[in-house]
Write a protein that holds these residues in place. Structure first.
Motif, PDB file in Angstrom:
ATOM      1  N   LEU A   1     -41.850 -12.329  61.044  1.00  0.00           N
ATOM      2  CA  LEU A   1     -40.481 -12.800  61.257  1.00  0.00           C
ATOM      3  C   LEU A   1     -40.429 -14.294  61.548  1.00  0.00           C
ATOM      4  O   LEU A   1     -39.417 -14.942  61.291  1.00  0.00           O
ATOM      5  CB  LEU A   1     -39.842 -12.015  62.404  1.00  0.00           C
ATOM      6  CG  LEU A   1     -39.542 -10.545  62.081  1.00  0.00           C
ATOM      7  CD1 LEU A   1     -39.164  -9.790  63.339  1.00  0.00           C
ATOM      8  CD2 LEU A   1     -38.446 -10.432  61.047  1.00  0.00           C
ATOM      9  N   CYS A   2     -41.505 -14.846  62.082  1.00  0.00           N
ATOM     10  CA  CYS A   2     -41.567 -16.288  62.346  1.00  0.00           C
ATOM     11  C   CYS A   2     -42.036 -17.086  61.128  1.00  0.00           C
ATOM     12  O   CYS A   2     -42.103 -18.313  61.189  1.00  0.00           O
ATOM     13  CB  CYS A   2     -42.495 -16.567  63.532  1.00  0.00           C
ATOM     14  SG  CYS A   2     -41.847 -16.007  65.110  1.00  0.00           S
ATOM     15  N   GLY A   3     -42.396 -16.386  60.044  1.00  0.00           N
ATOM     16  CA  GLY A   3     -42.870 -17.095  58.852  1.00  0.00           C
ATOM     17  C   GLY A   3     -44.262 -17.667  59.016  1.00  0.00           C
ATOM     18  O   GLY A   3     -44.593 -18.681  58.398  1.00  0.00           O
ATOM     19  N   GLU A   4     -45.111 -17.007  59.817  1.00  0.00           N
ATOM     20  CA  GLU A   4     -46.441 -17.542  60.105  1.00  0.00           C
ATOM     21  C   GLU A   4     -47.530 -16.563  59.681  1.00  0.00           C
ATOM     22  O   GLU A   4     -48.508 -16.359  60.393  1.00  0.00           O
ATOM     23  CB  GLU A   4     -46.554 -17.869  61.596  1.00  0.00           C
ATOM     24  CG  GLU A   4     -45.584 -18.954  62.035  1.00  0.00           C
ATOM     25  CD  GLU A   4     -45.714 -19.273  63.516  1.00  0.00           C
ATOM     26  OE1 GLU A   4     -46.478 -18.572  64.209  1.00  0.00           O
ATOM     27  OE2 GLU A   4     -45.055 -20.229  63.953  1.00  0.00           O
ATOM     28  N   VAL A   5     -47.343 -15.943  58.535  1.00  0.00           N
ATOM     29  CA  VAL A   5     -48.347 -15.018  58.021  1.00  0.00           C
ATOM     30  C   VAL A   5     -48.880 -15.554  56.700  1.00  0.00           C
ATOM     31  O   VAL A   5     -48.252 -16.380  56.023  1.00  0.00           O
ATOM     32  CB  VAL A   5     -47.748 -13.609  57.810  1.00  0.00           C
ATOM     33  CG1 VAL A   5     -47.391 -12.971  59.135  1.00  0.00           C
ATOM     34  CG2 VAL A   5     -46.529 -13.653  56.895  1.00  0.00           C
ATOM     35  N   THR A   6     -50.061 -15.092  56.317  1.00  0.00           N
ATOM     36  CA  THR A   6     -50.632 -15.443  55.031  1.00  0.00           C
ATOM     37  C   THR A   6     -49.908 -14.671  53.931  1.00  0.00           C
ATOM     38  O   THR A   6     -49.226 -13.662  54.206  1.00  0.00           O
ATOM     39  CB  THR A   6     -52.123 -15.104  55.000  1.00  0.00           C
ATOM     40  OG1 THR A   6     -52.272 -13.678  55.118  1.00  0.00           O
ATOM     41  CG2 THR A   6     -52.858 -15.792  56.160  1.00  0.00           C
ATOM     42  N   PRO A   7     -50.034 -15.100  52.682  1.00  0.00           N
ATOM     43  CA  PRO A   7     -49.399 -14.338  51.591  1.00  0.00           C
ATOM     44  C   PRO A   7     -49.858 -12.880  51.555  1.00  0.00           C
ATOM     45  O   PRO A   7     -49.062 -11.988  51.278  1.00  0.00           O
ATOM     46  CB  PRO A   7     -49.835 -15.100  50.333  1.00  0.00           C
ATOM     47  CG  PRO A   7     -50.053 -16.510  50.812  1.00  0.00           C
ATOM     48  CD  PRO A   7     -50.616 -16.370  52.195  1.00  0.00           C
ATOM     49  N   GLU A   8     -51.158 -12.640  51.841  1.00  0.00           N
ATOM     50  CA  GLU A   8     -51.644 -11.263  51.841  1.00  0.00           C
ATOM     51  C   GLU A   8     -50.977 -10.448  52.948  1.00  0.00           C
ATOM     52  O   GLU A   8     -50.590  -9.287  52.747  1.00  0.00           O
ATOM     53  CB  GLU A   8     -53.165 -11.250  52.033  1.00  0.00           C
ATOM     54  CG  GLU A   8     -53.946 -11.816  50.856  1.00  0.00           C
ATOM     55  CD  GLU A   8     -53.918 -13.337  50.808  1.00  0.00           C
ATOM     56  OE1 GLU A   8     -53.459 -13.957  51.802  1.00  0.00           O
ATOM     57  OE2 GLU A   8     -54.343 -13.902  49.789  1.00  0.00           O
ATOM     58  N   GLU A   9     -50.824 -11.040  54.140  1.00  0.00           N
ATOM     59  CA  GLU A   9     -50.168 -10.334  55.236  1.00  0.00           C
ATOM     60  C   GLU A   9     -48.691 -10.081  54.920  1.00  0.00           C
ATOM     61  O   GLU A   9     -48.144  -9.034  55.276  1.00  0.00           O
ATOM     62  CB  GLU A   9     -50.300 -11.138  56.529  1.00  0.00           C
ATOM     63  CG  GLU A   9     -51.716 -11.166  57.084  1.00  0.00           C
ATOM     64  CD  GLU A   9     -51.864 -12.116  58.259  1.00  0.00           C
ATOM     65  OE1 GLU A   9     -52.659 -11.817  59.161  1.00  0.00           O
ATOM     66  OE2 GLU A   9     -51.180 -13.167  58.262  1.00  0.00           O
TER      67      GLU A   9
END
Length: 258
Positions: free
Chosen positions: A21-29
Motif C-alpha cells: 500500500l505504501c508502494g515500497e515492494v518489488t515488482p515480484e512482490e
C-alpha cells in the motif's frame, strides 16, 4: 472506543500488505500481492478500503505545510531500533571529558519535547534511499517522508494532531474523520500513514495524546479543542495545560535552514 483489529490473510504477511500500500515492494512482490487479492475477495476489499480512506483523508483534511498521506505502516527494519539513548550518552561523555558545561535546550523547550509518563515517540525518516530515526534536535528537509511510532507501557486511546505556527490544527489519527478511534495496547505501535514535508515557511509540530480508559478521559472533541485553544498563543510549539487522564508529547518538525 476501540478500533477493530487489522485483518489477517493466510499466506500474506501483514507487513507485505503495508509495504504494498505504501508502494515500497518489488515488482515480484507486487505481482504476488495482486494474485493473492484475486484469490481472496476479503483481501481485495481490504486493499480497496485502505486506498479509499487515504483518498478521502487527502480531500477532506488538507494541511498546507504537512501533506498527510495515509499509507499502511512500513515494516519494522533493523534501522528502526531505538537509538535515542546512545547519542545523548556519547555527547555527554565528550562534553564532560572536555570540561565544558553541558549544553541543554531552554527549559521550556525541553519540557515540551521530553517523554512524559512513559509515552515515547519516534519519527522514522526516509530521505531518498536513506532511512533513519530522527533525533530530537535533527532538522528535516522538504520531501522527507516521516513515519510515526509510539510506545507506552500502559496504553490507551491515541490521538495524533498537527499544529503549525499560524495556529492551524489538523487531526491525523484517532478521530472520526481520520478513520476512527485508535487504540494503543501496552507496547510499541507503528501508526498507519506517512507525512511528507514541503517547503512552506511555517513551523510545524506533531502532538501525540494518550488518554486513559476511564470516565474522566477527554473525548476526541475535547482533545481537539484543547489543542486549538493552546494554539492561539504566539509561542511555538504552544504550551499545553494538562488535562485529567491525559498524557502528551510534542515533536516539532524542524527544518534545515537554507
Amino acid at each position: 472506543m476501540s478500533p477493530s483489529p487489522l485483518p489477517r490473510f493466510p499466506g500474506v504477511p501483514e507487513l507485505l500488505i503495508e509495504r504494498y500500500l505504501c508502494g515500497e515492494v518489488t515488482p515480484e512482490e507486487a505481482r504476488s500481492m495482486e494474485e493473492a487479492a484475486r484469490q481472496m475477495p476479503l483481501l481485495a476489499a481490504h486493499l480497496e478500503e485502505r486506498r479509499a480512506a487515504r483518498s478521502a483523508f487527502a480531500r477532506r483534511r488538507p494541511f498546507t505545510v504537512i501533506a498527510a498521506r495515509l499509507h499502511e505502516p512500513a515494516p519494522v527494519h533493523p534501522w528502526e531500533r531505538p537509538l535515542r539513548w546512545a547519542q545523548p550518552a556519547l555527547a555527554l561523555c565528550a562534553l564532560l571529558a572536555l570540561g565544558l558545561p553541558l549544553l541543554r535546550p531552554a527549559p521550556d523547550v525541553e519540557e515540551r519535547i521530553r517523554v512524559r509518563g512513559g509515552l515515547t515517540t519516534r519519527l522514522h525518516v526516509k530521505r531518498g534511499d536513506a532511512v533513519f530515526e530522527q533525533a530530537l534536535d535533527a532538522a528535516l528537509r522538504p520531501g522527507d517522508r516521516v513515519r510515526l511510532e509510539v510506545e507506552d507501557p500502559v496504553g490507551g486511546a491515541l490521538y495524533v494532531l498537527a499544529v503549525d505556527s499560524r495556529g492551524q490544527v489538523t487531526p491525523l489519527h484517532g478521530f472520526a474523520e481520520t478513520g476512527g478511534a485508535l487504540r494503543l495496547e501496552p507496547g510499541r505501535m507503528s501508526l498507519p500513514g506517512s507525512l511528507e514535508l514541503d517547503a512552506g515557511p511555517e513551523r510545524e509540530a506533531l502532538v501525540f495524546v494518550l488518554t486513559a480508559s476511564s470516565p474522566e478521559a477527554p473525548s476526541p472533541t475535547a482533545v481537539r479543542r484543547w489543542l486549538e485553544q493552546a494554539a492561539r498563543t504566539t509561542r511555538f510549539p504552544p504550551p499545553l495545560e494538562p488535562l485529567p487522564s491525559l498524557r502528551h508529547v510534542v515533536r516539532e518538525l524542524r527544518r534545515e535552514q537554507p
